[in-house]
Design a protein around this motif. Structure first.
Motif, PDB file in Angstrom:
ATOM      1  N   VAL A  31       0.879  -1.277   0.045  1.00 55.37           N
ATOM      2  CA  VAL A  31      -0.158  -0.074   0.098  1.00 55.37           C
ATOM      3  C   VAL A  31       0.969   1.239  -0.021  1.00 55.37           C
ATOM      4  CG1 VAL A  31      -1.774   1.337   1.125  1.00 55.37           C
ATOM      5  CG2 VAL A  31      -1.728  -1.143   1.153  1.00 55.37           C
ATOM      6  N   TYR A  32       0.504   2.249  -1.014  1.00 58.75           N
ATOM      7  CA  TYR A  32       1.467   3.409  -0.803  1.00 58.75           C
ATOM      8  C   TYR A  32       0.338   4.552  -1.265  1.00 58.75           C
ATOM      9  CZ  TYR A  32       4.058   7.448  -3.012  1.00 58.75           C
ATOM     10  OH  TYR A  32       4.668   8.484  -3.179  1.00 58.75           O
ATOM     11  N   PHE A  33       0.533   5.746  -0.235  1.00 59.14           N
ATOM     12  CA  PHE A  33      -0.505   6.794  -0.432  1.00 59.14           C
ATOM     13  C   PHE A  33       0.296   8.238  -0.204  1.00 59.14           C
ATOM     14  CE2 PHE A  33      -0.633   4.855   3.947  1.00 59.14           C
ATOM     15  CZ  PHE A  33      -0.726   5.929   4.830  1.00 59.14           C
ATOM     16  N   GLU A  34      -0.040   9.192  -0.705  1.00 55.14           N
ATOM     17  CA  GLU A  34       0.689  10.408  -0.669  1.00 55.14           C
ATOM     18  C   GLU A  34      -0.150  11.559  -1.279  1.00 55.14           C
ATOM     19  OE1 GLU A  34       4.981  12.639  -0.927  1.00 55.14           O
ATOM     20  OE2 GLU A  34       4.797  10.752  -1.590  1.00 55.14           O
ATOM     21  N   GLY A  35      -0.555  12.426  -0.545  1.00 54.74           N
ATOM     22  CA  GLY A  35      -1.355  13.521  -0.988  1.00 54.74           C
ATOM     23  C   GLY A  35      -2.781  13.022  -1.512  1.00 54.74           C
ATOM     24  N   GLU A  36      -2.957  13.140  -2.692  1.00 54.66           N
ATOM     25  CA  GLU A  36      -3.801  12.501  -3.453  1.00 54.66           C
ATOM     26  C   GLU A  36      -3.807  11.319  -4.408  1.00 54.66           C
ATOM     27  OE1 GLU A  36      -5.036  15.718  -6.163  1.00 54.66           O
ATOM     28  OE2 GLU A  36      -5.829  17.330  -4.758  1.00 54.66           O
ATOM     29  N   ASP A  37      -2.722  10.717  -4.133  1.00 57.25           N
ATOM     30  CA  ASP A  37      -2.565   9.473  -4.858  1.00 57.25           C
ATOM     31  C   ASP A  37      -2.355   8.448  -4.014  1.00 57.25           C
ATOM     32  OD1 ASP A  37      -1.714   7.916  -6.787  1.00 57.25           O
ATOM     33  OD2 ASP A  37       0.515   8.194  -6.933  1.00 57.25           O
ATOM     34  N   PHE A  38      -3.132   7.209  -4.511  1.00 60.68           N
ATOM     35  CA  PHE A  38      -3.030   6.109  -3.626  1.00 60.68           C
ATOM     36  C   PHE A  38      -2.949   4.679  -4.510  1.00 60.68           C
ATOM     37  CE2 PHE A  38      -5.763   2.419  -2.359  1.00 60.68           C
ATOM     38  CZ  PHE A  38      -5.279   2.032  -1.074  1.00 60.68           C
ATOM     39  N   LYS A  39      -2.257   3.750  -3.756  1.00 60.96           N
ATOM     40  CA  LYS A  39      -1.773   2.735  -4.778  1.00 60.96           C
ATOM     41  C   LYS A  39      -2.004   1.560  -4.036  1.00 60.96           C
ATOM     42  CE  LYS A  39       1.498   5.177  -7.736  1.00 60.96           C
ATOM     43  NZ  LYS A  39       2.758   5.213  -8.065  1.00 60.96           N
ATOM     44  N   PHE A  40      -2.376   0.456  -4.528  1.00 65.23           N
ATOM     45  CA  PHE A  40      -2.657  -0.604  -3.795  1.00 65.23           C
ATOM     46  C   PHE A  40      -2.146  -2.050  -4.705  1.00 65.23           C
ATOM     47  CE2 PHE A  40      -4.957  -4.726  -3.175  1.00 65.23           C
ATOM     48  CZ  PHE A  40      -4.614  -5.109  -1.491  1.00 65.23           C
ATOM     49  N   TYR A  41      -1.471  -3.087  -4.159  1.00 64.16           N
ATOM     50  CA  TYR A  41      -0.913  -4.250  -5.165  1.00 64.16           C
ATOM     51  C   TYR A  41      -1.046  -5.406  -4.250  1.00 64.16           C
ATOM     52  CZ  TYR A  41       1.925  -7.536  -7.518  1.00 64.16           C
ATOM     53  OH  TYR A  41       2.241  -8.698  -8.273  1.00 64.16           O
ATOM     54  N   ALA A  42      -1.836  -6.341  -4.735  1.00 66.06           N
ATOM     55  CA  ALA A  42      -1.697  -7.702  -3.985  1.00 66.06           C
ATOM     56  C   ALA A  42      -2.039  -8.617  -5.390  1.00 66.06           C
ATOM     57  CB  ALA A  42      -2.897  -7.824  -2.925  1.00 66.06           C
ATOM     58  N   LYS A  43      -1.033  -9.404  -5.734  1.00 61.27           N
ATOM     59  CA  LYS A  43      -1.077 -10.231  -6.743  1.00 61.27           C
ATOM     60  C   LYS A  43      -2.356 -11.052  -6.952  1.00 61.27           C
ATOM     61  CE  LYS A  43       1.839 -13.420  -9.621  1.00 61.27           C
ATOM     62  NZ  LYS A  43       3.033 -14.075  -9.485  1.00 61.27           N
ATOM     63  N   PRO A  44      -3.070 -11.177  -7.991  1.00 57.50           N
ATOM     64  CA  PRO A  44      -3.030 -10.397  -9.241  1.00 57.50           C
ATOM     65  C   PRO A  44      -3.641  -9.085  -9.580  1.00 57.50           C
ATOM     66  CG  PRO A  44      -4.493 -12.135  -9.481  1.00 57.50           C
ATOM     67  CD  PRO A  44      -4.048 -11.990  -8.085  1.00 57.50           C
ATOM     68  N   TYR A  45      -3.966  -8.316  -8.248  1.00 54.31           N
ATOM     69  CA  TYR A  45      -4.763  -7.261  -8.249  1.00 54.31           C
ATOM     70  C   TYR A  45      -3.789  -6.005  -8.164  1.00 54.31           C
ATOM     71  CZ  TYR A  45      -8.345 -10.613  -7.177  1.00 54.31           C
ATOM     72  OH  TYR A  45      -9.310 -11.621  -7.189  1.00 54.31           O
ATOM     73  N   PHE A  46      -4.162  -5.025  -8.668  1.00 47.82           N
ATOM     74  CA  PHE A  46      -3.435  -3.742  -8.720  1.00 47.82           C
ATOM     75  C   PHE A  46      -4.717  -2.518  -8.814  1.00 47.82           C
ATOM     76  CE2 PHE A  46      -1.905   0.067 -10.663  1.00 47.82           C
ATOM     77  CZ  PHE A  46      -0.889   0.192  -9.769  1.00 47.82           C
ATOM     78  N   LEU A  47      -4.559  -1.681  -7.943  1.00 44.36           N
ATOM     79  CA  LEU A  47      -5.523  -0.353  -7.873  1.00 44.36           C
ATOM     80  C   LEU A  47      -4.797   0.993  -7.701  1.00 44.36           C
ATOM     81  CD1 LEU A  47      -8.358   0.582  -7.745  1.00 44.36           C
ATOM     82  CD2 LEU A  47      -8.273   0.170  -5.372  1.00 44.36           C
ATOM     83  N   ARG A  48      -5.005   1.800  -8.638  1.00 45.83           N
ATOM     84  CA  ARG A  48      -4.571   3.024  -8.504  1.00 45.83           C
ATOM     85  C   ARG A  48      -5.576   3.973  -8.644  1.00 45.83           C
ATOM     86  NH1 ARG A  48      -0.193   6.204 -12.187  1.00 45.83           N
ATOM     87  NH2 ARG A  48      -0.217   8.136 -11.065  1.00 45.83           N
TER      88      ARG A  48
END
Length: 610
Positions: A31-48
């Motif tokens: 999980v990565y988030f900063e400001g207005e950006d958010f990212k999630f990765y759990a194979k095989p799923y990816f969400l930005r």
């Protein structure tokens, strides 16, 4: 990579993101988030995601995983506590757009962003700037094919799919037809399709229409709650919770590809006006079918919307309303102006509820077209782009659009079908029919006594010769019902042949001759009114004179004369078949009596004088 299903919610301090990742390893996720950006990765799923507000990493963030449901729940602190993040249910707009590998679209994106930012700073948006139709001639010179679709961004589609689109739209060869020619052809087709009889039938017999007008779709209750909440809290963002998307609708939004649209000022105005046109057609469909979908739902929506069926580009709200009103009175099953007004009010309420309500309606239209074989192409031309574009739209733009639509007016005289004159003429015809029916009812009530009087006069005419009115009514009645008098006439003649003469004439000693003279005069008039040959008339006059002389004699002379006259009339009354034939030919009781025996005729007429 697979884009997972997700939902977002918020409170005063945290933004909560729920991500559904079944069959993923809970120990392997980032999980990565900063400001207005958010990212999630759990194979095989990816969400930005690109969030509508800023979040921070300050140690208060939390994350949990539900193994039974296969969902991650992540809570992220807001950078500004109490800030409201708008558009969390606009899932397509939250997905980060795909970056283009070409430099040219990237430059266009920057220019578009700058133009949009300047537009968003405007406090009010004037929807009535351009009132004159746009001249397409310069564009037709530059472009060999005319444009259409969402924002007029498409061209050449119908050349490749002419067979598939022939059942979807009404215009032929739209790639070679300019916008002004499309409008001219549309107006001519509507004028030819309008049926005054169908309109008047729905105008006077509107029980079914009044029934469907009572139906209340979901946006009516949501609008009432919105008004109540605004009065209590005076916060517009609280109304976002009134529109709830189903899981199917959320999945539908996640499948859309997030993209930006480069629209100039004129194209944006056409997009907004086309949105009104599509919403009006959808509101009509929901009202007449009371929320139930059927095989005609797709046809109703695309037929009532000139944007979808004629690829029309409107220049004002009034043009949209006039077009919709004309098409309602020309094409669907129920053609009533009350349905036009109802759809107009519903569209205003949907726009006032905000882009969430508009998006919910567009998703429903998208589903209807997707399940219909020819109409699915309209999703690629219009509805899909509208579903993506509306999610990035500002609520104040829709609020300004709803205000302008609410201020607009539409009367029957604007539609060009002379509806008011047609209704007035129909009312006059109806009043005349009611008057004729009332007069017919009065005459029917008077018929029974008239028949009885005629029957009485008929009976009196066979027994009394002193009542002239009875004789006249007998002549009229005998001319209208010949067959009914023949049998009764033959019976009367048979009785008179066997009766004594003195009993037939009813005369006694001391009787005045004035009665005989009256009888003689009436007999002459009756004989003259018939079509008896001249010789027969002369013979009858001689016999009548003999009868008059006999009537002046004593009773002994009458008895002797009875035998003489009986012999003279033996041949005429002895043949009942001939009497019946004469009666059928002449159809008159007076003629039959005269042709058989004039003395018997006088006896029957003078019987009651004694």
């Amino acid at each position: 990579m697979i884009t997972p299903a997700f939902e977002l919610s918020q409170d005063q301090d945290f933004l909560t993101i729920i991500i559904k990742v079944p069959y993923a390893r809970a120990s392997e996720f980032d999980v990565y988030f900063e400001g207005e950006d958010f990212k999630f990765y759990a194979k095989p799923y990816f969400l930005r995601l690109t969030l509508p507000g800023r979040i921070v990493e300050d140690g208060r963030e939390k994350a949990s995983y539900d193994t039974e449901k296969g969902t991650f729940t992540i809570q992220l602190p807001k950078e500004t506590p109490g800030q409201y993040f708008e558009g969390l249910d606009m899932l397509t707009s939250l997905l980060a757009p795909k970056k283009s590998r070409s430099a040219k679209p990237l430059v266009e994106e920057i220019a578009a962003s700058a133009e949009l930012s300047e537009e968003e700073e405007e406090e009010e948006f004037d929807w009535e700037i351009e009132q004159t139709p746009y001249n397409e001639s310069p564009e037709s010179i530059l472009q060999p094919q005319h444009r259409y679709g969402f924002g007029n961004l498409r061209s050449g589609v119908f050349q490749r799919l002419q067979d598939e689109l022939s059942d979807v739209i009404d215009i032929k060869d739209p790639d070679q037809t300019p916008a002004d020619e499309r409008r001219r052809q549309r107006l001519a087709a509507e004028a030819a399709k309008f049926d005054p009889d169908h309109y008047l039938a729905d105008y006077f017999e509107d029980e079914a229409i009044q029934h469907v007008l009572k139906y209340k779709p979901w946006w009516i209750d949501a609008h009432k709650k919105m008004i109540a909440l605004q009065r209590e809290s005076h916060q517009e963002h609280d109304t976002q919770t009134l529109v709830v998307f189903s899981e199917e609708e959320r999945e539908q939004m996640r499948r859309f590809t997030n993209k930006s649209y480069l629209l100039d000022k004129r194209s944006r105005r056409r997009v907004y006006l086309g949105l009104i046109d599509i919403l009006l057609a959808y509101c009509y469909e929901i009202c007449v079918n009371e929320g139930d979908k059927n095989v005609e739902s797709s046809w109703n929506i695309r037929k009532l919307s000139a944007t979808l069926s004629w690829l029309e580009s409107f220049t004002s709200i009034h043009d949209v309303l006039v077009s919709f009103g004309r098409r309602v009175l020309c094409y669907p099953l129920h053609r009533h102006f009350g349905l036009v007004t109802r759809a107009f009010n519903d569209a205003v309420m949907i726009l006032q509820l905000g882009k969430a309500a508009v998006l919910k309606c567009l998703l429903d239209i998208h589903k209807i077209f997707r399940e219909n074989d020819p109409a699915y192409i309209l999703n690629d031309l219009f509805i899909t782009d509208y579903c993506i574009w509306i999610q990035k739209n500002k609520s104040k733009k829709l609020a300004a659009l709803s205000d302008s639509l609410q201020k607009a007016t539409l009367a029957k005289s604007h539609l060009g079908f002379e509806l008011e004159e047609l209704e007035a003429a129909a009312v006059l015809v109806q009043e005349e029919e009611n008057m004729l029916k009332a007069a017919g009812t009065v005459s029917e009530q008077q018929l029974p006594p008239s028949d009885s009087e005629t029957s009485d006069s008929e009976e009196s005419s066979t027994t009394s010769s002193s009542e002239t009115e009875g004789c006249d009514s007998d002549e009229q009645e005998s001319s209208t019902s010949e067959d009914g008098k023949i049998n009764s006439l033959q019976d009367t003649l048979q009785e008179e042949r066997t009766a004594p003469l003195t009993d037939c004439n009813g005369l006694r000693q001391g009787t005045n001759t004035s009665a005989t003279e009256v009888s003689d005069e009436e007999s002459r008039v009756s004989l003259q009114s018939t079509s008896v040959p001249g010789k027969l008339i002369e013979e009858l006059e001689k016999q009548m004179q003999t009868a008059i002389r006999l009537s002046e004699q004593p009773e002994e002379g009458l008895a002797t004369a009875s035998c003489i006259l009986k012999e003279q009339g033996e041949n005429r009354v002895a043949e009942p078949d001939r009497c019946s034939k004469d009666t059928t030919e002449k159809g008159n009781f007076l003629e039959v009596s005269s042709k058989t025996n004039p003395l018997l005729f006088l006896c029957s007429r003078d019987e009651d004088k004694g």
